[in-house]
Design a protein around this motif. Structure first.
Motif, PDB file in Angstrom:
ATOM      1  N   ASP A  69      21.214  -0.136  31.936  1.00  0.00           N
ATOM      2  CA  ASP A  69      22.487  -0.835  31.748  1.00  0.00           C
ATOM      3  C   ASP A  69      22.991  -1.481  33.022  1.00  0.00           C
ATOM      4  O   ASP A  69      23.695  -2.495  32.972  1.00  0.00           O
ATOM      5  N   VAL A  70      22.628  -0.903  34.178  1.00  0.00           N
ATOM      6  CA  VAL A  70      23.174  -1.396  35.439  1.00  0.00           C
ATOM      7  C   VAL A  70      22.215  -1.063  36.582  1.00  0.00           C
ATOM      8  O   VAL A  70      21.578  -0.004  36.589  1.00  0.00           O
ATOM      9  N   ILE A  71      22.114  -1.991  37.540  1.00  0.00           N
ATOM     10  CA  ILE A  71      21.330  -1.753  38.758  1.00  0.00           C
ATOM     11  C   ILE A  71      22.118  -2.257  39.962  1.00  0.00           C
ATOM     12  O   ILE A  71      23.004  -3.104  39.837  1.00  0.00           O
ATOM     13  N   ALA A  72      21.785  -1.723  41.126  1.00  0.00           N
ATOM     14  CA  ALA A  72      22.280  -2.250  42.395  1.00  0.00           C
ATOM     15  C   ALA A  72      21.081  -2.443  43.309  1.00  0.00           C
ATOM     16  O   ALA A  72      20.268  -1.534  43.464  1.00  0.00           O
ATOM     17  N   ILE A  73      20.957  -3.635  43.866  1.00  0.00           N
ATOM     18  CA  ILE A  73      19.918  -3.900  44.865  1.00  0.00           C
ATOM     19  C   ILE A  73      20.567  -3.729  46.230  1.00  0.00           C
ATOM     20  O   ILE A  73      21.539  -4.400  46.558  1.00  0.00           O
ATOM     21  N   THR A  74      20.024  -2.802  47.010  1.00  0.00           N
ATOM     22  CA  THR A  74      20.663  -2.383  48.264  1.00  0.00           C
ATOM     23  C   THR A  74      19.721  -2.646  49.443  1.00  0.00           C
ATOM     24  O   THR A  74      19.024  -1.744  49.895  1.00  0.00           O
ATOM     25  N   GLU A  75      19.736  -3.880  49.921  1.00  0.00           N
ATOM     26  CA  GLU A  75      18.853  -4.229  51.040  1.00  0.00           C
ATOM     27  C   GLU A  75      19.309  -3.546  52.325  1.00  0.00           C
ATOM     28  O   GLU A  75      20.518  -3.383  52.562  1.00  0.00           O
ATOM     29  N   HIS A  76      18.336  -3.165  53.153  1.00  0.00           N
ATOM     30  CA  HIS A  76      18.673  -2.655  54.485  1.00  0.00           C
ATOM     31  C   HIS A  76      19.366  -3.773  55.255  1.00  0.00           C
ATOM     32  O   HIS A  76      18.787  -4.847  55.450  1.00  0.00           O
ATOM     33  N   VAL A 112      24.409  -2.723  49.750  1.00  0.00           N
ATOM     34  CA  VAL A 112      23.682  -2.798  51.010  1.00  0.00           C
ATOM     35  C   VAL A 112      23.364  -1.372  51.456  1.00  0.00           C
ATOM     36  O   VAL A 112      24.069  -0.425  51.076  1.00  0.00           O
ATOM     37  N   GLU A 113      22.298  -1.218  52.235  1.00  0.00           N
ATOM     38  CA  GLU A 113      21.982   0.092  52.810  1.00  0.00           C
ATOM     39  C   GLU A 113      22.202   0.056  54.314  1.00  0.00           C
ATOM     40  O   GLU A 113      21.624  -0.781  55.017  1.00  0.00           O
ATOM     41  N   ILE A 114      23.035   0.964  54.770  1.00  0.00           N
ATOM     42  CA  ILE A 114      23.298   1.140  56.203  1.00  0.00           C
ATOM     43  C   ILE A 114      22.297   2.187  56.683  1.00  0.00           C
ATOM     44  O   ILE A 114      22.304   3.315  56.206  1.00  0.00           O
ATOM     45  N   HIS A 123      22.862   5.402  54.303  1.00  0.00           N
ATOM     46  CA  HIS A 123      23.889   5.423  53.257  1.00  0.00           C
ATOM     47  C   HIS A 123      23.872   4.104  52.498  1.00  0.00           C
ATOM     48  O   HIS A 123      23.623   3.052  53.080  1.00  0.00           O
ATOM     49  N   ASN A 124      24.144   4.174  51.216  1.00  0.00           N
ATOM     50  CA  ASN A 124      24.366   2.970  50.427  1.00  0.00           C
ATOM     51  C   ASN A 124      25.847   2.691  50.324  1.00  0.00           C
ATOM     52  O   ASN A 124      26.657   3.623  50.199  1.00  0.00           O
ATOM     53  N   ALA A 125      26.188   1.407  50.331  1.00  0.00           N
ATOM     54  CA  ALA A 125      27.550   0.958  50.032  1.00  0.00           C
ATOM     55  C   ALA A 125      27.428  -0.049  48.891  1.00  0.00           C
ATOM     56  O   ALA A 125      26.720  -1.048  49.024  1.00  0.00           O
ATOM     57  N   ILE A 126      28.068   0.236  47.764  1.00  0.00           N
ATOM     58  CA  ILE A 126      27.965  -0.654  46.606  1.00  0.00           C
ATOM     59  C   ILE A 126      29.357  -1.058  46.120  1.00  0.00           C
ATOM     60  O   ILE A 126      30.350  -0.530  46.581  1.00  0.00           O
ATOM     61  N   PHE A 127      29.384  -2.016  45.187  1.00  0.00           N
ATOM     62  CA  PHE A 127      30.611  -2.672  44.711  1.00  0.00           C
ATOM     63  C   PHE A 127      31.230  -3.497  45.851  1.00  0.00           C
ATOM     64  O   PHE A 127      32.431  -3.440  46.111  1.00  0.00           O
ATOM     65  N   LEU A 128      30.382  -4.266  46.526  1.00  0.00           N
ATOM     66  CA  LEU A 128      30.815  -5.036  47.690  1.00  0.00           C
ATOM     67  C   LEU A 128      31.305  -6.423  47.307  1.00  0.00           C
ATOM     68  O   LEU A 128      30.987  -6.960  46.245  1.00  0.00           O
ATOM     69  N   PHE A 170      31.862   1.998  47.355  1.00  0.00           N
ATOM     70  CA  PHE A 170      31.467   3.375  47.039  1.00  0.00           C
ATOM     71  C   PHE A 170      30.282   3.692  47.949  1.00  0.00           C
ATOM     72  O   PHE A 170      29.213   3.088  47.838  1.00  0.00           O
ATOM     73  N   VAL A 171      30.480   4.640  48.867  1.00  0.00           N
ATOM     74  CA  VAL A 171      29.459   4.977  49.863  1.00  0.00           C
ATOM     75  C   VAL A 171      28.819   6.305  49.509  1.00  0.00           C
ATOM     76  O   VAL A 171      29.511   7.286  49.214  1.00  0.00           O
ATOM     77  N   SER A 172      27.494   6.340  49.536  1.00  0.00           N
ATOM     78  CA  SER A 172      26.757   7.574  49.218  1.00  0.00           C
ATOM     79  C   SER A 172      25.699   7.840  50.277  1.00  0.00           C
ATOM     80  O   SER A 172      25.084   6.915  50.826  1.00  0.00           O
ATOM     81  N   TYR A 173      25.486   9.103  50.535  1.00  0.00           N
ATOM     82  CA  TYR A 173      24.524   9.590  51.530  1.00  0.00           C
ATOM     83  C   TYR A 173      23.141   9.599  50.866  1.00  0.00           C
ATOM     84  O   TYR A 173      22.918  10.295  49.877  1.00  0.00           O
TER      85      TYR A 173
END
Length: 389
Positions: A69-76, A112-114, A123-128, A170-173
């Motif tokens: 239903d949903v994806i996030a692409i989180t580039e470094h 994005v991935e920090i 960490h990922n940060a999404i909903f940017l 939304f930041v996740s470890y």
């Protein structure tokens, strides 16, 4: 020119591969729970716009194949895998994926991935709003390698997290205790993480990465009240790895089928993790999902003069449940009351030595492959009315 040709050829081969994989039906049916939609998500993936090896549209096609239903692409944000061929733009993979997913029923979240190699780690940060605005002053070189500056300051490392807070992300470890971490650093939830928690920046932790369960991360989630996440962190073609099973996914219990609904659910910690034949959730969500998936029905029966109770157990989902049932009556055929209830399967449980029919019967149920904490499986008590045959 030769490098660009190879990139284009690689993309064509990827489309052919996903086309073959589309022939397989990998879509998983998981029921909604009372008051919420059950949405399937993957919030950690990469493409050629950082250190991945597929084009963003490939991630969309994989997700459509798998019924996501949903994806996030989180580039470094601090690594460029193909700097000669692809201009640095960490919004671009999101934009390409969003266009490809348009009108196909798949939601795409900007992320994005920090990823410093020192605390606080990845960490990922999404909903940017903008993935390119994240500062990376701790980096010396990002072209085809990851080289941090010799002298790092806490301000440099904190800067991208403050930008995440500014964008209400939304930041996740990600994957605590990953293999490249300094083996001398055994304190994985550091003072930096405590500061992120106190500032309201850190909200989740990746308990399952690439199908691997991380008990350290699960304990972190419970101790610090973080949202549970399960992601693929895929860099290559996903199909070979999950050809014989489903992809790992985060189940999000949302009030509405929208990006805003998903964000609200994740911030409220309404998630479950599905990987292999295992599920992980907090007890409230675990109970709701199990009760929406499995039904029980008890009926009196006379078997040649022997009074028995037949309990019909029906799985209405594509999930598998390893169940142990305890009753004050004897259970026929299933030693210790243990049974495996496969996808959409129905099984009959015979309760013996009944002698005199009660109006109800009590069952204690443990679901061994559904964890509600690092040390506890889902356990519930059922009172079933005994119906006439």
């Amino acid at each position: 020119m030769r490098n660009k040709f190879l990139v284009i050829l690689s993309i064509i081969m990827q489309f052919l591969a996903v086309g073959t994989a589309m022939a397989q039906n990998n879509k998983i049916k998981i029921p909604d729970i009372p008051g919420f939609y059950t949405l399937k998500g993957d919030f950690h993936m990469h493409t050629v716009f950082s250190d991945g090896h597929v084009w963003p549209t490939f991630r969309v096609n994989e997700a459509l194949r798998d019924g996501m239903d949903v994806i996030a692409i989180t580039e470094h944000m601090d690594y460029e895998g193909f700097p000669e061929e692809i201009e640095r733009d960490y919004n671009k993979s999101y934009e390409i994926a969003l266009e490809a997913a348009s009108k196909k029923g798949l939601m795409v979240i900007r992320g994005v991935e920090i990823s410093p190699r020192v605390p606080p780690y990845h960490h990922n940060a999404i909903f940017l709003e903008d993935a390119n605005s994240f500062p990376m002053g701790y980096m010396e070189n990002t072209h085809k390698q990851f080289v941090m500056k010799d002298s790092l300051t806490r301000e440099q490392l904190m800067a991208p997290f403050l930008e995440a807070k500014k964008q209400d992300a939304f930041v996740s470890y990600n994957h605590p205790s990953f293999k490249w971490w300094d083996k001398k650093d055994t304190l994985l939830f550091t003072d930096f993480h405590h500061e992120l928690l106190e500032k309201g920046i850190l909200k989740g932790v990746e308990v399952v990465n690439s199908g691997r369960y991380n008990i350290i991360a699960h304990r972190m989630a419970m101790k610090y009240n973080l949202t549970l996440l399960c992601n693929t962190d895929e860099h290559y073609d996903m199909y070979p790895r999950y050809a014989d099973t489903h992809r790992p996914m985060t189940l999000v219990f949302a009030k509405e089928k929208s990006i805003a609904g998903i964000k609200e659910a994740m911030e409220a910690k309404r998630t479950a993790l599905y990987f292999g034949d295992y599920l992980v959730a907090r007890k409230k969500e675990a109970l709701a999902l199990f009760n929406s998936s499995v039904s029980f029905n008890a009926v009196k029966q006379d078997r040649g003069g022997e009074p028995i109770v037949v309990v019909t157990i029906k799985n209405k989902s594509d999930l598998l449940f390893n169940i142990q049932i305890k009753s004050k009556f004897d259970i026929e055929e299933f030693p210790l009351g243990q049974l495996e209830l496969g996808a959409n399967e129905e099984k009959k449980l015979i309760l013996k030595a009944v002698w005199k029919y009660p109006e109800t019967t009590y069952l204690n149920i443990t679901v061994g492959n559904f964890l509600v904490s690092p040390d506890e499986a889902l356990n519930l008590d059922l009172e079933l009315p005994i119906l006439e045959e």
